[in-house]
Design a protein around this motif. Structure first.
Motif, PDB file in Angstrom:
ATOM      1  N   LEU A  73      -8.789 -27.238  44.289  1.00 45.31           N
ATOM      2  CA  LEU A  73      -9.463 -25.955  44.095  1.00 45.31           C
ATOM      3  C   LEU A  73      -8.527 -24.799  44.406  1.00 45.31           C
ATOM      4  O   LEU A  73      -8.461 -23.810  43.662  1.00 45.31           O
ATOM      5  CB  LEU A  73     -10.700 -25.878  44.995  1.00 45.31           C
ATOM      6  N   ARG A  74      -7.801 -24.931  45.494  1.00 48.28           N
ATOM      7  CA  ARG A  74      -6.871 -23.874  45.898  1.00 48.28           C
ATOM      8  C   ARG A  74      -5.764 -23.706  44.856  1.00 48.28           C
ATOM      9  O   ARG A  74      -5.402 -22.599  44.478  1.00 48.28           O
ATOM     10  CB  ARG A  74      -6.275 -24.219  47.260  1.00 48.28           C
ATOM     11  N   GLU A  75      -5.248 -24.809  44.384  1.00 39.94           N
ATOM     12  CA  GLU A  75      -4.155 -24.750  43.410  1.00 39.94           C
ATOM     13  C   GLU A  75      -4.639 -24.205  42.066  1.00 39.94           C
ATOM     14  O   GLU A  75      -3.896 -23.515  41.364  1.00 39.94           O
ATOM     15  CB  GLU A  75      -3.550 -26.144  43.220  1.00 39.94           C
ATOM     16  N   ALA A  76      -5.894 -24.501  41.703  1.00 40.26           N
ATOM     17  CA  ALA A  76      -6.448 -23.964  40.455  1.00 40.26           C
ATOM     18  C   ALA A  76      -6.467 -22.447  40.491  1.00 40.26           C
ATOM     19  O   ALA A  76      -6.104 -21.775  39.514  1.00 40.26           O
ATOM     20  CB  ALA A  76      -7.860 -24.504  40.236  1.00 40.26           C
ATOM     21  N   ALA A  77      -6.900 -21.881  41.628  1.00 47.16           N
ATOM     22  CA  ALA A  77      -6.908 -20.424  41.775  1.00 47.16           C
ATOM     23  C   ALA A  77      -5.494 -19.869  41.729  1.00 47.16           C
ATOM     24  O   ALA A  77      -5.244 -18.815  41.112  1.00 47.16           O
ATOM     25  CB  ALA A  77      -7.586 -20.039  43.084  1.00 47.16           C
ATOM     26  N   ASN A 302     -12.338 -10.785  43.512  1.00 52.25           N
ATOM     27  CA  ASN A 302     -12.516 -11.057  44.935  1.00 52.25           C
ATOM     28  C   ASN A 302     -12.820 -12.530  45.186  1.00 52.25           C
ATOM     29  O   ASN A 302     -12.327 -13.130  46.154  1.00 52.25           O
ATOM     30  CB  ASN A 302     -13.640 -10.192  45.507  1.00 52.25           C
ATOM     31  N   ARG A 303     -13.633 -13.120  44.332  1.00 56.68           N
ATOM     32  CA  ARG A 303     -13.960 -14.538  44.496  1.00 56.68           C
ATOM     33  C   ARG A 303     -12.743 -15.426  44.232  1.00 56.68           C
ATOM     34  O   ARG A 303     -12.528 -16.417  44.929  1.00 56.68           O
ATOM     35  CB  ARG A 303     -15.114 -14.910  43.556  1.00 56.68           C
ATOM     36  N   LEU A 304     -11.966 -15.077  43.225  1.00 58.42           N
ATOM     37  CA  LEU A 304     -10.786 -15.880  42.929  1.00 58.42           C
ATOM     38  C   LEU A 304      -9.758 -15.756  44.045  1.00 58.42           C
ATOM     39  O   LEU A 304      -9.117 -16.731  44.421  1.00 58.42           O
ATOM     40  CB  LEU A 304     -10.180 -15.443  41.597  1.00 58.42           C
ATOM     41  N   ARG A 305      -9.625 -14.568  44.590  1.00 53.72           N
ATOM     42  CA  ARG A 305      -8.699 -14.379  45.699  1.00 53.72           C
ATOM     43  C   ARG A 305      -9.133 -15.200  46.917  1.00 53.72           C
ATOM     44  O   ARG A 305      -8.316 -15.799  47.610  1.00 53.72           O
ATOM     45  CB  ARG A 305      -8.611 -12.891  46.054  1.00 53.72           C
TER      46      ARG A 305
END
Length: 310
Positions: A73-77, A302-305
């Protein structure tokens, strides 16, 4: 995946061929009263980010082990924010700096929302990761904003997306994309890029026969276009939501929504009719009105960050 927090309207009076589709964020009773449930819609959109960033096959590889869920999930963002245009826009939408006009004209998240609607409402999964088409230097898309496939109906969806303030500007920009992208040279180049990628991800023998035939350079362009649907996705600010009345299908809201959609659909089809391939292009118009683009973009950024920091 689900579409619990968006509404989908098809108006057969405007387009009997079912080529006009209007989407908007669902209304519900909130703490502040009746309003659009934007928070849950944004959450629903963000559930698609891993597959959007990695592509179906790539995500399977990333998620082989249970402990990979959070890092994936972190890498996708991070993959999405590796695109300079999106990272730069975030500094405006999420920071204290004054919003410049150029960021209102960009549609950084239009591709993600289009991805969601194609998957959820048309059962068309992404053929490859859209991030693959991003230029590593300028963040400019090499190709279509969406490349999806419906293996049941044997249809390839090619999509273009715009998230603007003005509906007219969004429509005009989409028409320009059609003019520049639907040429023999551009399509042949795109199909070769797509072919290279899916064979790398899936291998030649694993790729669906329908896709192999459609992408083959030996297939006539006429035969290719016969199996392609073109989704033109326009997001824009609209005042129609001010007249929403719950449970009243004959309300001013529905009348205004239909009238606005009719005008925009007619504009698109009239402009597309001047394209030399117009008789061979299967155009679908997706309209996504919202009340405030700045609020929409700031919320998504903001959500993606935040997703990068989990």
């Amino acid at each position: 995946m689900s579409h619990n927090y968006s509404e989908h309207h098809q108006n057969y009076e405007i387009s009997q061929e079912n080529r006009l589709h209007v989407f908007y964020i669902r209304f519900d009773l909130l703490d502040i009263g009746l309003g659009q449930d934007k928070v849950r819609f944004y959450e629903e959109i963000f559930n698609d980010i891993p597959c959007f960033a990695f592509g179906p096959q790539g995500l399977k590889e990333e998620m082989k082990e249970p402990q990979n869920i959070v890092p994936t999930l972190r890498e996708a963002a991070r993959k999405i924010y590796s695109i300079p245009a999106i990272k730069e826009a975030c500094e405006y939408y999420c920071g204290e700096m004054e919003i410049e006009d150029k960021y209102f004209k960009r549609g950084e998240f239009g591709e993600l929302i289009l991805y969601h609607f194609l998957c959820e409402y048309f059962q068309a999964e992404a053929l490859i990761s859209k991030i693959y088409f991003k230029d590593s230097v300028g963040g400019t898309a090499h190709g279509f904003d969406a490349v999806h496939v419906d293996t049941v109906n044997k249809v390839l969806w090619l999509g273009e997306s715009k998230l603007y303030r003005s509906p007219r500007n969004a429509i005009n920009a989409l028409v320009e994309d059609v003019k520049s992208h639907f040429t023999t040279d551009f399509l042949n180049s795109e199909f070769q890029i797509i072919t290279n990628r899916i064979y790398k991800d899936q291998g030649h023998n694993e790729c669906d026969e329908f896709i192999r035939e459609l992408l083959s350079p030996n297939t006539r362009l006429l035969d290719r276009l016969a199996k392609i649907k073109v989704a033109l996705f326009a997001g824009f600010e609209s005042a129609v939501f001010e007249t929403y009345v719950e449970g009243d299908e004959s309300s001013i809201f529905h009348t205004n929504l239909t009238e606005e959609a009719s005008i925009l659909y007619s504009s698109v089809m009239d402009k597309i009719s001047k394209h030399t391939w117009s008789d061979n292009l299967d155009i679908y118009v997706f309209l996504f009105p919202y009340s405030d683009k700045k609020e929409l973009m700031s919320s998504l950024h903001n959500r993606l960050r935040g997703l990068q920091q989990i």
